[in-house]
Each structure stands twice: as structure tokens, then as C-alpha cells.
Design a protein around this motif. Structure first.
Motif, PDB file in Angstrom:
ATOM      1  N   SER A  21      -4.216   5.712   8.631  1.00 42.30           N
ATOM      2  CA  SER A  21      -3.086   4.817   8.346  1.00 42.30           C
ATOM      3  C   SER A  21      -2.007   5.468   7.496  1.00 42.30           C
ATOM      4  O   SER A  21      -1.051   4.798   7.098  1.00 42.30           O
ATOM      5  N   LEU A  22      -2.150   6.762   7.190  1.00 43.38           N
ATOM      6  CA  LEU A  22      -1.224   7.398   6.245  1.00 43.38           C
ATOM      7  C   LEU A  22       0.223   7.368   6.729  1.00 43.38           C
ATOM      8  O   LEU A  22       1.149   7.164   5.953  1.00 43.38           O
ATOM      9  N   VAL A  48       6.909   7.428  -1.798  1.00 44.05           N
ATOM     10  CA  VAL A  48       5.975   7.279  -0.673  1.00 44.05           C
ATOM     11  C   VAL A  48       6.715   7.538   0.642  1.00 44.05           C
ATOM     12  O   VAL A  48       6.227   8.258   1.511  1.00 44.05           O
ATOM     13  N   ALA A 108       0.824  -1.202   0.000  1.00 39.53           N
ATOM     14  CA  ALA A 108       0.000   0.000   0.000  1.00 39.53           C
ATOM     15  C   ALA A 108       0.859   1.253   0.000  1.00 39.53           C
ATOM     16  O   ALA A 108       1.779   1.391   0.814  1.00 39.53           O
ATOM     17  N   GLY A 109       0.535   2.169  -0.929  1.00 37.51           N
ATOM     18  CA  GLY A 109       1.218   3.461  -0.983  1.00 37.51           C
ATOM     19  C   GLY A 109       0.272   4.595  -0.634  1.00 37.51           C
ATOM     20  O   GLY A 109       0.622   5.766  -0.685  1.00 37.51           O
ATOM     21  N   TRP A 110      -0.957   4.236  -0.297  1.00 33.03           N
ATOM     22  CA  TRP A 110      -1.987   5.206   0.049  1.00 33.03           C
ATOM     23  C   TRP A 110      -2.985   4.486   0.932  1.00 33.03           C
ATOM     24  O   TRP A 110      -3.179   3.275   0.778  1.00 33.03           O
ATOM     25  N   SER A 111      -3.603   5.190   1.872  1.00 32.19           N
ATOM     26  CA  SER A 111      -4.579   4.512   2.727  1.00 32.19           C
ATOM     27  C   SER A 111      -5.551   5.517   3.311  1.00 32.19           C
ATOM     28  O   SER A 111      -5.570   6.682   2.904  1.00 32.19           O
ATOM     29  N   GLY A 112      -6.350   5.062   4.261  1.00 29.11           N
ATOM     30  CA  GLY A 112      -7.295   5.941   4.933  1.00 29.11           C
ATOM     31  C   GLY A 112      -6.553   6.884   5.869  1.00 29.11           C
ATOM     32  O   GLY A 112      -5.375   6.684   6.188  1.00 29.11           O
ATOM     33  N   LEU A 128       2.619   4.337   5.936  1.00 25.92           N
ATOM     34  CA  LEU A 128       2.893   3.958   4.551  1.00 25.92           C
ATOM     35  C   LEU A 128       4.396   3.968   4.281  1.00 25.92           C
ATOM     36  O   LEU A 128       5.108   4.737   4.916  1.00 25.92           O
TER      37      LEU A 128
END
Ligand SMILES: [Zn+2]
Lengths: 241, 420
Positions: free
Chosen positions: A151-152, A233, A144-148, A155
Motif C-alpha cells: 500500500s506504500l 509523505v 496514514a503516512g506509512w503502510s504495508g 500514501l
């Protein structure tokens, strides 16, 4: 669609109810506790500065040119999530134990737990709790390189779907202890628990790490590609406050 | 089952992020545009309203359809709202289809919208993730692009595909969207590019979740859409030359968590062991097969039987997965199918000439209706009038497919539209 023209049946006084005979409880029924009192409370252990304020008008913005108004509204809500018959799982998280369920008829084993068997012909056979070996293998995974919003800051991370201890299902959780470009399909993993005082009775009380002795394969073009995708990221996360 | 159901008019607003239009005005605009195409259609014709709206979180407004309905002046007309994740629009169409099919109603309005621009993108992602099992995936930091990436990763490996193969769909749909002035791509980022998007652009865009990059993912949007679902009698009389017959409709379901479909008895007894795993969209296959059955389309001839399709390309990878689920290709020929650009304009089955979710946008409750309306424009030859040119017009198309898709493939509908 015709209008109802039937006469209502004449009302008779309801007969006095007989005392209910003691019925055998269908074992497939999930019991409901009459009353629950929580004697081990940790309601504020992790609350931080989150306050429940309901509607909170934080401000407004006006466009004089387009005559448009925008309201900044903040709304918060504290939920009281009752795990009820899944409490065994949540208690297990707190205690550093992984509990799933198993159907006594067909033997299918589930994590996350299913409280009834999924086979239609078993007509909602209730499952039994079984303690699971804290190990499994990666079914699939992604980096994942992006999330809610919440969770940022962690990353990039690896989210892996893991089949735990021979279950028929896979559970998603973070795979740590490995560079994001190094995980492999089918790699063996183990369950690693958060420190006891940080556990909250939820799925994030544990994460996966490679099983002892597992070593990643050598770099290859795909790994190089993922590494290259992750680089910005890492940089971006540094800019987050 | 002899009564035939038609789509006899419809329109969508522009989709954008942000956009400044309240839901009741969005639907009002769509109804006005529909009346331009179908002058015989009056508000008084509406016998039943099916509203299509996914998340009340975005507006901090429960039952928002009550506002829209009331403000359209429709008090007394029966209404309800369908909420079914990303397949909310398709499910609302399905409900309206059933209601006309049953003989209860002749004219039904289907109206959908979403106001995702009310929150930040990362907050919006987290809202949508609330439509996964929050006890598990969502807490672990998962959001929908991450779930789809995990599925796409395995699908890519097992079908011999590459990131570039997925990127073809991303490029196709965005470049199609340039021909559509209502599309979010045309209104937004395209104005900086002023040129076609390339595979290289997709490959260089920011990592969302491997193998998906930013341009492999659809957009978060505000927007609305409306269409009329009617009996054939009404359509013939009031929308002559401007209606399509819904010859097939299928709706199917799958697990909420993708990790629960590795061995699900309901699927393995239907399609065999190991299906759908986390790679195939079984509910797409099943609802597609049901729609094909109803429309008399043989599965292995589906590709030849369909002239144009508007499908749910929330991710470039899922568009490719849908090709397979709908029997347009199989494991042996999927690579060639993708690389030969069979679904581009000029290919044998142009997909998403309207721009799809990646190009047009994805205001969830409006999306499935937008797809249906775009397909309807093709089959009634309205496309050249509605789009900026005829570049995205599929001439002489007789049969169209509309697909709407929710969750991790959790609810999926498919429809077959035909010229009368
Ligand atoms: Zn069983």
C-alpha cells in the motif's frame, strides 16, 4: 499423578449400527456443500507476474571480518481462500452490492457480516443476509503516512471506520475524494464501487467517498498540522519506483 | 488457591534490528545470565518449558520452539508454545502461572523471542497486519499503527488530549532506555542523538498515521527473553532475596476488529452502553481488575498501591489509554495526570523505567517476558546492577504491575508482582 492401574473393560463386539433415523437439522448449523465446482473462473485475471515457486534462494552475503553469513530467501505461496458461507458477501462485492447480516431474534445488523448472533443467550442464532444501503457515517478515521508493502504507493490515504446503514459495527476502508486533512467525525459517506472488471470479490472492491452535497469545513490549525505532516509523505511517494 | 507462584530469575538479550544471534543462542544467553543471578538454578531443575513466540512468518520456520528446546538439551521435558499476538509473552507467563498454581510443577522456564529483522520493515508491518482480520482491515491497507491511530484519534478528541500529550510517553520511555545498554534505542538511534529526545523531536518525526508519528511508535526488533516461574518453596530455597511473588494475574479478551466493539453485548452488559467503543481497552480494564482483585487492590487506590509498572507501550497513545484502563486516571483528570508527568521517574508511579517497547524494543514473543523481568529487577533491587546507572531504579518499590497487550486490544494480561 498416579499410574493407571485400572483394568481395561472387556471388549464386546460393536452392535451393527441401525440405519440412522432422519434427524431434524438444528437450524443453527451452517450447511456444508458436499462438492463445489466453480463454473465461472477468473483465476489469472489479476495474477500479473507473480509466480509460485516455493523456496527460492536468491543469494547470500558474507562478512569476512565478523565471519557471518546471511542467506537471501524468497518464498511464495498462492492461497485458495474459500469464502464458503460468506460467499454472499463476496458475490455482492463483485456485483456492486453490499450484503450484511441481521439477527432474526434481536434485530442487530452487522457489516462486516457475523454468521451467528453475538448475544450469548441466543446460543448461536444464525443470522440472515440483508442487502445494505450503500451509505453510512464516519465513526473514526486516521490519515496514514506509512503502510504495508502493498500500500506504500497510495500514501497518504485516509482509513475510515464507517458504520454502514445502521449496523452495530464499523468497517474500515479507504475514504477517497477528500483531501487527507478534511475528513470529519460523523461525516456522511457513500459506498463507491471499483469498475466492474477490476473487482475481485474482496473488501477493496469498494471505497468510501463523502456523501453527495457534503462540504469540508474551513481550514483550521489541526488541518494545517495534518497538511504539514502529509507534505513529506507526498514527496517520499514520488521517489518510489 | 493457597499455593503462591513466584518469578525467581530471568534475563533478556539486547533487542535490536538487525541483530546476529539465533533463537537457541538467545535463550541460552538468557539462561546463563539468569544463572549468574540465581547460582542454584540448573537446567535439570526445569520441569516444563513454556515457549513464547508470535509469528512463524519471520523465520519461515513452523514450530521453531522445537529447535530451541532440543538445542537447550531439554529432550523429555514437556513443552509447548503460546502464541497470542502482542500478548504472547504475557500469555506464556499466564500459562506458567497456572501450571505452578495447579501444583503440577515447581519450576517452569518461560522463553520467548522474535526475529523480525529477517524481513524489511514494511514487509514486517504487513506480516503483523496478518494478525488482524485479513478479510477486512489488512486488505484495505491497514497495518497496526493505522488501527491504533484511528483509535487514538477518537480517544484524543474525547479526552481533551493533544499530540504533545501522547509524545510525553514517547519521550519518557526512550529517555529511560538510555539507561539500559540492552535497549534498541540506546544501541541504535541514541548513538546519533547523544542527548535526550524532546517533544519537538517527536512532533517533527515522520507521519505514521495521524495522530501518530514515527517516534510515537515502537520498534521492530530481534531479541529473546527468559524467566523462571516457580513455587514459593523453590524460590525461598534457591533464590532467596531474588524473587517476587505473583500476587495477581488477569487475562482478558476483546474483538479482533476494533470496529466490532462499539456495541458488543459482552461488554455493554458488564460496563454499560457505549463501552469500550474504539477508544478504551476493555480487556485491559477487565484483566487489570481481575489482577487487582486477586492481589487485594481496590481499583480507586490502584495508583497509590503500585510503585512501578512495565506496560505495553506499542504506541505512545496506547500507553495513555492503558493508564485509564487500569484506573490510574479517568476522563476528568487524564490530562493533568499526563501533563504532571506522574509516570516519569520521580513521579508517583514510574512507568517503563526499562524503556518499554518504544525504547527497549518489541521482539513480540520476548516483549512481555522482558517487561516482567524489568519489573522483577526493580523489586529485587537488581536494577542498578542491570542498568547503566541508578537513574531508572525505583527505590523501595514493593508492588509492581506488568502489562502485555495484543491485537487492537484483543488480548491483554496484567500481573501484580510483590516483594515476598
Ligand atoms: Zn440476536
Amino acid at each position: 499423578m498416579s499410574k493407571k492401574t485400572q483394568k481395561a473393560p472387556e471388549k464386546k463386539p460393536a452392535p451393527r449400527p441401525e440405519p440412522a433415523p432422519k434427524k431434524a437439522v438444528d437450524p443453527r448449523m451452517h450447511p456444508i456443500p458436499l462438492k463445489v465446482e466453480y463454473d465461472d473462473k477468473h483465476t489469472n485475471d489479476f495474477r500479473g507476474d507473480v509466480k509460485e515457486v516455493g523456496f527460492h534462494f536468491a543469494g547470500y552475503e558474507w562478512s569476512s571480518k565478523e565471519q557471518q553469513l546471511l542467506i537471501d530467501l524468497h518464498y511464495d505461496q498462492l492461497y485458495y481462500w474459500k469464502l464458503a458461507e460468506l460467499s454472499k458477501m463476496g458475490r455482492g462485492f463483485l456485483d456492486g452490492e453490499l450484503w450484511g447480516t441481521q439477527c432474526p431474534r434481536c434485530g442487530d445488523k452487522f457489516f462486516p457480516p457475523r454468521v451467528n448472533c453475538w448475544r450469548l443467550d441466543e446460543e448461536l442464532q444464525r443470522t440472515d443476509w440483508v442487502r445494505l444501503e450503500p451509505q453510512g457515517h464516519v465513526h473514526t478515521f486516521t490519515i496514514a503516512g506509512w503502510s504495508g508493502k502493498s500500500s506504500l504507493k497510495r500514501l497518504p490515504f485516509v482509513l475510515a471506520y464507517v458504520v454502514v446503514d445502521g449496523c452495530k459495527t464499523a468497517i474500515a476502508n479507504e475514504l477517497r475524494g477528500v483531501k487527507p486533512w478534511d475528513p470529519e467525525f460523523k461525516m456522511p459517506v457513500k459506498v463507491v464501487w471499483a469498475p466492474k472488471e477490476e473487482r475481485r470479490g474482496v473488501i477493496t472492491d469498494f471505497h468510501f467517498e463523502p456523501a453527495d452535497g457534503w462540504k469540508p469545513g474551513p481550514m483550521n490549525p489541526e488541518k494545517e498540522r495534518i497538511k504539514e505532516l502529509c507534505a513529506p509523505v507526498y514527496e517520499w511517494v514520488k521517489t518510489l519506483k | 488457591m493457597s499455593r503462591r507462584v513466584c518469578l525467581a530469575g530471568g534475563a533478556a538479550t539486547p533487542f535490536d534490528y538487525p541483530m546476529h544471534l539465533e533463537p537457541e543462542s538467545m535463550i541460552a544467553n538468557c539462561i546463563v545470565e539468569t544463572q549468574h543471578d540465581i547460582p542454584d538454578f540448573h537446567l535439570r531443575n526445569l520441569q516444563f518449558m513454556v515457549y513464547s513466540h508470535f509469528s512463524v512468518h519471520f523465520g519461515k520456520q513452523l514450530a521453531p520452539e522445537w529447535i530451541v528446546h532440543d538445542h537447550l538439551g531439554l529432550v523429555g521435558v514437556p513443552h509447548f508454545r503460546i502464541e497470542n499476538g502482542g500478548n504472547t509473552g504475557g500469555s506464556a507467563l499466564y500459562a506458567a502461572f497456572l501450571a505452578v498454581k495447579s501444583g503440577m510443577f515447581d519450576v517452569i522456564g518461560v522463553a520467548g523471542w522474535e526475529t523480525m529483522d529477517n524481513v524489511s520493515q514494511s514487509q514486517g508491518s504487513e506480516f503483523i497486519a496478518l494478525a488482524s482480520d485479513t478479510r477486512y482491515e489488512a486488505l484495505a491497507g491497514g497495518i497496526y499503527p493505522i488501527y491504533y491511530a484511528a483509535m487514538a484519534h477518537k480517544f484524543m478528541k474525547e479526552n481533551g488530549l493533544t499530540e504533545e500529550d501522547f509524545a510525553l510517553a514517547a519521550v519518557k520511555n526512550r529517555n529511560n532506555a538510555v539507561d539500559n545498554e540492552k535497549s534498541q534505542w540506546y544501541r541504535g538511534e541514541y548513538q546519533q542523538y547523544k542527548r535526550d529526545l524532546t517533544i519537538d523531536d517527536v512532533m517533527k518525526s515522520r507521519l505514521m498515521s495521524y495522530p501518530l508519528k514515527r517516534y510515537d511508535c515502537c520498534l521492530m526488533s530481534r531479541g529473546g527473553a527468559f524467566c523462571l516461574i516457580t513455587s514459593e518453596e523453590w524460590a525461598k530455597k534457591h533464590a532467596d532475596g531474588r524473587y517476587v511473588v505473583i500476587d495477581g494475574a488477569g487475562l482478558s479478551s476483546c474483538t479482533i476488529r476494533a470496529g466490532d466493539r462499539l456495541n458488543f453485548p459482552g461488554w455493554t452488559e458488564m460496563y454499560g452502553e457505549g463501552y469500550p467503543d474504539m477508544t478504551e481497552f476493555a480487556a485491559c480494564r477487565k484483566s487489570g481488575e481481575d489482577a487487582y482483585d486477586m492481589a487485594g487492590i481496590e481499583y480507586d487506590k490502584a495508583l497509590k498501591s503500585i510503585d512501578v509498572a512495565e506496560i505495553h507501550d506499542a504506541f505512545s497513545s496506547s500507553e495513555v489509554q492503558i493508564y485509564k484502563a487500569l484506573h490510574w486516571c479517568n476522563k476528568d483528570n487524564i490530562r493533568e495526570f499526563v501533563r504532571e508527568k506522574r509516570t516519569f521517574m520521580g513521579g508517583d508511579l514510574p512507568v517503563n523505567p526499562g524503556g518499554g517497547l518504544m525504547g527497549y524494543g518489541h521482539p513480540v514473543g520476548a516483549t512481555g517476558i522482558m517487561s516482567a523481568v524489568e519489573c522483577y529487577y526493580q523489586l529485587t533491587d537488581l536494577t542498578p546492577k542491570k542498568h547503566r546507572s541508578s537513574k531508572t531504579y525505583v527505590k523501595n518499590a514493593n508492588t509492581g504491575l506488568v502489562n502485555s497487550h495484543a491485537g487492537t486490544g484483543t488480548s491483554i494480561s496484567n500481573f501484580i508482582f510483590r516483594r515476598p
